[in-house]
Write an enzyme that holds these catalytic residues in place. Structure first.
Site, short mmCIF file in Angstrom:
data_model
loop_
_atom_site.label_atom_id
_atom_site.label_comp_id
_atom_site.label_asym_id
_atom_site.label_seq_id
_atom_site.Cartn_x
_atom_site.Cartn_y
_atom_site.Cartn_z
N CYS C 103 0.58 -1.14 0.02
CA CYS C 103 0.04 0.03 -0.03
C CYS C 103 1.04 1.24 -0.10
O CYS C 103 1.77 1.56 -1.03
CB CYS C 103 -1.20 0.00 1.06
SG CYS C 103 -0.68 -0.70 2.78
N CYS C 105 2.34 3.09 3.65
CA CYS C 105 2.78 2.52 4.91
C CYS C 105 3.69 3.40 4.70
O CYS C 105 4.88 3.80 4.02
CB CYS C 105 3.32 1.41 5.59
SG CYS C 105 1.97 0.24 5.78
#
Lengths: 94, 92, 196
Positions: C103, C105
């Site tokens: 994703c 992070c």
């Protein structure tokens, strides 16, 4: 789809290093996610799951925070934190 | 049992995403690959359950190091270091 | 779910969501505005202060490597309720590069919002497999003698790099040191340098 390490076609794509300043839309979606997390209405893990559940064409067509917005709405509907009727009514008033 | 630093481990060659709805934090490229435990980072609620708002057990989380060329022979880096939960690891 | 959300205009959808959340007191306009204010206050200058302190003070450096969150708090950077912060120490023989292939992070507490490139599919795909090619796009070339370790940020920690202090900065105070540290230096795509 989201699990992108080493995958084609992106492995051959140049990186867009331009700054791309965040818009008011982006900041607002980000802030809503934070408030929902702080109030334990929706976790970051649920957000990620919601993003991963987007159809692949949408995942790459939508902007980063457009994906977040759709995932947030889908998760809130699924958990009955908001209802379809409420959202439909609000959409009609926009 | 907690894996000690330096222990040889293998990431489970498992593909839950092919069995249905799920959310996992173990990248596809490292499944079935052998690595070495760097250290135990602490214990954290299992994200596979958190993602569905289910009660989540606390699971040990490790930093695990891999040879980049064991994953991709054409890798231009040397090592990969990844956070991996205990239930994805087996002794190698 | 029967509503077709993908066809709905994003601005309209956001306005509708805000209205519903406000109506139900789930998230008020004031709460959203406050989160925007707090988040905008973060940014790479926070992480840069930590790096500069670590370069100048060996005790602080040890604290930062042992527990990044406590080191951040020691410089009045708020960390409560945020993920643990891990610090990756570069040495003359080892360079770190941070990515989140799953994703996006990012150590937001100390670097702010993730930059566009960090979230891009190209960065996420290439950082793990072709990191030297990726670094070259930033003009960063590592000698073959330097080991390149890519850190895929997959779970509960957030990671920042403590880069090497550049030669020629001897005697500089912390503010001057912090001014040369950029976000890319703390993710590993670039290396701190003195402007020439």
């Amino acid at each position: 789809m989201h699990d992108l390490g080493g995958v084609s076609p992106f492995i051959c794509a140049p990186v867009d290093k331009e700054p791309h300043a965040l818009t008011e839309f982006d900041r607002t979606v980000d802030a809503i996610r934070q408030v929902l997390g702080q109030k334990r209405i929706m976790s970051v893990d649920e957000l990620r799951r919601g993003i991963e559940a987007l159809p692949e064409t949408d995942y790459h067509r939508l902007s980063y925070y457009q994906r977040w917005l759709r995932a947030i709405v889908a998760i809130l509907l699924e958990k009955d934190a908001i209802t379809e009727a409420e959202l439909r009514r609000a959409l009609e008033q926009q | 049992m907690i894996f000690a630093p330096g222990s040889a481990v293998r990431v489970r060659d498992d593909w839950p995403e092919r069995r249905g709805r799920c959310h996992i934090r173990t990248p596809h490229y490292v499944r079935g690959v052998e690595g070495k435990i760097v250290r135990h980072l602490g214990d954290f609620a299992n994200p596979e359950d958190l993602a569905f708002a289910r009660p989540a057990a606390t699971v040990p989380l490790y930093h695990v190091r891999f040879d980049a060329r064991a994953v991709w022979p054409d890798a231009t880096g040397d090592e990969l270091m990844i956070e991996i939960f205990q239930h994805w690891l087996e002794s190698a | 779910m029967s509503m077709n959300l993908t066809e709905t205009d994003s601005d309209r959808l956001l306005a509708a969501l805000r209205a519903v959340l406000a109506d139900k007191a789930i998230a008020t306009g004031a709460e959203i505005t406050e989160r925007i204010r707090v988040t905008d206050a973060g940014g790479p200058a926070q992480g840069a202060r930590m790096v500069a302190r670590a370069w100048a003070d060996p005790t602080y450096r040890a604290l930062m490597l042992a527990d990044g969150a406590r080191a951040a708090e020691a410089l009045d950077i708020p960390m409560r309720g945020l993920p643990p912060l891990g610090v990756l120490e570069d040495t003359p023989g080892l360079h770190h590069l941070v990515v989140c292939t799953l994703c996006s992070c990012y150590p937001r507490a100390v670097l702010g919002y993730p930059p566009f490139w960090y979230k891009s599919a190209a960065y996420r795909a290439r950082a793990v497999r072709d990191p030297r090619g990726l670094l070259a796009e930033w003009g960063t070339v590592l000698p073959d003698t330097v080991k390149l370790r890519v850190v895929d940020s997959t779970a509960d920690y957030r990671w920042m790099v403590l880069p090497l202090r550049p030669a020629g900065t001897e005697g500089w105070d912390e503010a001057r040191l912090a001014a040369i540290v950029r976000d890319g230096d703390m993710i590993g795509v670039t290396i701190p340098a003195i402007a020439t």
